[in-house]
Design a protein around this motif. Structure first.
Motif, PDB file in Angstrom:
ATOM      1  N   ILE A  33       0.883  -1.162   0.000  1.00 23.86           N
ATOM      2  CA  ILE A  33       0.000   0.000   0.000  1.00 23.86           C
ATOM      3  C   ILE A  33       0.916   1.206   0.000  1.00 23.86           C
ATOM      4  N   TRP A  34       0.558   2.215  -0.768  1.00 27.14           N
ATOM      5  CA  TRP A  34       1.400   3.396  -0.892  1.00 27.14           C
ATOM      6  C   TRP A  34       0.741   4.604  -0.223  1.00 27.14           C
ATOM      7  N   ILE A  35       1.550   5.344   0.541  1.00 25.82           N
ATOM      8  CA  ILE A  35       1.117   6.590   1.157  1.00 25.82           C
ATOM      9  C   ILE A  35       2.069   7.691   0.713  1.00 25.82           C
ATOM     10  N   LEU A  36       1.749   8.909   1.073  1.00 23.95           N
ATOM     11  CA  LEU A  36       2.655  10.029   0.861  1.00 23.95           C
ATOM     12  C   LEU A  36       3.137  10.534   2.210  1.00 23.95           C
ATOM     13  N   THR A  37       4.399  10.906   2.256  1.00 21.30           N
ATOM     14  CA  THR A  37       4.970  11.453   3.487  1.00 21.30           C
ATOM     15  C   THR A  37       5.657  12.777   3.180  1.00 21.30           C
ATOM     16  N   ASP A  38       5.769  13.591   4.221  1.00 16.35           N
ATOM     17  CA  ASP A  38       6.556  14.816   4.141  1.00 16.35           C
ATOM     18  C   ASP A  38       7.356  14.932   5.435  1.00 16.35           C
ATOM     19  N   GLU A  39       7.920  16.091   5.698  1.00 15.94           N
ATOM     20  CA  GLU A  39       8.765  16.247   6.884  1.00 15.94           C
ATOM     21  C   GLU A  39       7.993  16.049   8.188  1.00 15.94           C
ATOM     22  N   HIS A  40       6.666  16.077   8.149  1.00 13.89           N
ATOM     23  CA  HIS A  40       5.851  15.910   9.352  1.00 13.89           C
ATOM     24  C   HIS A  40       5.314  14.493   9.501  1.00 13.89           C
ATOM     25  N   TRP A  56      -2.795   4.634  -1.969  1.00 17.14           N
ATOM     26  CA  TRP A  56      -2.811   4.321  -3.400  1.00 17.14           C
ATOM     27  C   TRP A  56      -2.277   2.912  -3.632  1.00 17.14           C
ATOM     28  N   PRO A  57      -2.605   2.344  -4.810  1.00 22.49           N
ATOM     29  CA  PRO A  57      -2.167   0.977  -5.101  1.00 22.49           C
ATOM     30  C   PRO A  57      -0.745   0.870  -5.640  1.00 22.49           C
ATOM     31  N   SER A  58      -0.129   2.003  -5.972  1.00 18.91           N
ATOM     32  CA  SER A  58       1.211   1.942  -6.566  1.00 18.91           C
ATOM     33  C   SER A  58       1.956   3.244  -6.319  1.00 18.91           C
ATOM     34  N   GLU A  59       3.255   3.165  -6.481  1.00 21.36           N
ATOM     35  CA  GLU A  59       4.080   4.363  -6.378  1.00 21.36           C
ATOM     36  C   GLU A  59       3.680   5.373  -7.452  1.00 21.36           C
ATOM     37  N   ALA A  60       3.435   4.873  -8.661  1.00 15.99           N
ATOM     38  CA  ALA A  60       3.078   5.762  -9.775  1.00 15.99           C
ATOM     39  C   ALA A  60       1.800   6.532  -9.494  1.00 15.99           C
ATOM     40  N   SER A  61       0.794   5.867  -8.933  1.00 14.15           N
ATOM     41  CA  SER A  61      -0.468   6.558  -8.666  1.00 14.15           C
ATOM     42  C   SER A  61      -0.332   7.563  -7.532  1.00 14.15           C
ATOM     43  N   ALA A  62       0.471   7.249  -6.528  1.00 13.83           N
ATOM     44  CA  ALA A  62       0.710   8.201  -5.438  1.00 13.83           C
ATOM     45  C   ALA A  62       1.450   9.429  -5.962  1.00 13.83           C
ATOM     46  N   LYS A  63       2.474   9.201  -6.770  1.00 16.99           N
ATOM     47  CA  LYS A  63       3.239  10.325  -7.335  1.00 16.99           C
ATOM     48  C   LYS A  63       2.386  11.157  -8.288  1.00 16.99           C
ATOM     49  N   TYR A  64       1.524  10.517  -9.031  1.00 15.25           N
ATOM     50  CA  TYR A  64       0.622  11.226  -9.950  1.00 15.25           C
ATOM     51  C   TYR A  64      -0.244  12.211  -9.170  1.00 15.25           C
ATOM     52  N   TRP A  65      -0.712  11.784  -8.002  1.00 13.19           N
ATOM     53  CA  TRP A  65      -1.564  12.620  -7.163  1.00 13.19           C
ATOM     54  C   TRP A  65      -0.786  13.766  -6.522  1.00 13.19           C
ATOM     55  N   ALA A  66       0.490  13.513  -6.227  1.00 10.79           N
ATOM     56  CA  ALA A  66       1.310  14.476  -5.482  1.00 10.79           C
ATOM     57  C   ALA A  66       1.799  15.603  -6.390  1.00 10.79           C
ATOM     58  N   SER A  67       0.912  16.530  -6.673  1.00 17.11           N
ATOM     59  CA  SER A  67       1.289  17.683  -7.481  1.00 17.11           C
ATOM     60  C   SER A  67       0.894  18.949  -6.742  1.00 17.11           C
ATOM     61  N   ASP A  68       1.234  20.069  -7.313  1.00 21.59           N
ATOM     62  CA  ASP A  68       0.907  21.374  -6.736  1.00 21.59           C
ATOM     63  C   ASP A  68       1.334  21.447  -5.274  1.00 21.59           C
ATOM     64  N   GLU A  69       0.385  21.626  -4.351  1.00 22.25           N
ATOM     65  CA  GLU A  69       0.738  21.814  -2.945  1.00 22.25           C
ATOM     66  C   GLU A  69       1.344  20.574  -2.302  1.00 22.25           C
ATOM     67  N   TRP A  70       1.223  19.419  -2.958  1.00 18.48           N
ATOM     68  CA  TRP A  70       1.745  18.168  -2.409  1.00 18.48           C
ATOM     69  C   TRP A  70       3.021  17.712  -3.118  1.00 18.48           C
ATOM     70  N   SER A  71       3.563  18.517  -4.019  1.00 24.92           N
ATOM     71  CA  SER A  71       4.708  18.094  -4.833  1.00 24.92           C
ATOM     72  C   SER A  71       5.976  17.825  -4.008  1.00 24.92           C
TER      73      SER A  71
END
Length: 128
Positions: A33-40, A56-71
């Motif tokens: 399972i893929w999540i997104l992390t930041d410094e917090h 997300w189901p994959s690294e690619a889908s998580a990265k696809y979502w991580a744009s703009d304020e989440w980049s």
């Protein structure tokens, strides 16, 4: 069906329910399972009623979502075993829900961790 650059956009256009079904299939297959992390730590989303961890189901889908304020966020894999053994109980005790496979519009199925856990276990049992 594996997520690659050719079908990322098509998957993101699917309904939340179809993305949920895809998520269960993919996680049962890859055992991640893929999540997104930041410094917090783990990225959290807020709905009107719930605090949620997007997955997300994959690294690619998580990265696809991580744009703009989440980049600035990084995709991080969690093994299915760790999710089932640690994350479900932790999210439940913190009153945090799961947003499954949200698209860039932050639309995704919001479910309780124990429901996600049950569905993951059922899907995994089918693939064994």
């Amino acid at each position: 069906m594996s997520l690659d650059s050719n079908n990322t956009n098509a998957l993101m256009q699917m309904s939340a329910e179809k993305r949920y079904a895809h998520m269960l299939d993919e996680v049962a297959s890859t055992k991640q399972i893929w999540i997104l992390t930041d410094e917090h730590g783990c990225v959290m989303l807020n709905t009107d009623d719930e605090d949620c961890v997007p997955v997300w189901p994959s690294e690619a889908s998580a990265k696809y979502w991580a744009s703009d304020e989440w980049s600035h966020c990084n995709a991080q894999a969690i093994s299915l075993q760790d999710w089932l053994e640690r994350w479900t109980n932790g999210l439940e005790s913190d009153d945090v829900c799961v947003t499954v496979f949200p698209n860039p519009g932050e639309e995704g199925l919001v479910i309780f961790p124990e429901e996600f856990d049950d569905d993951l276990r059922k899907q995994f049992a089918k693939t064994r």
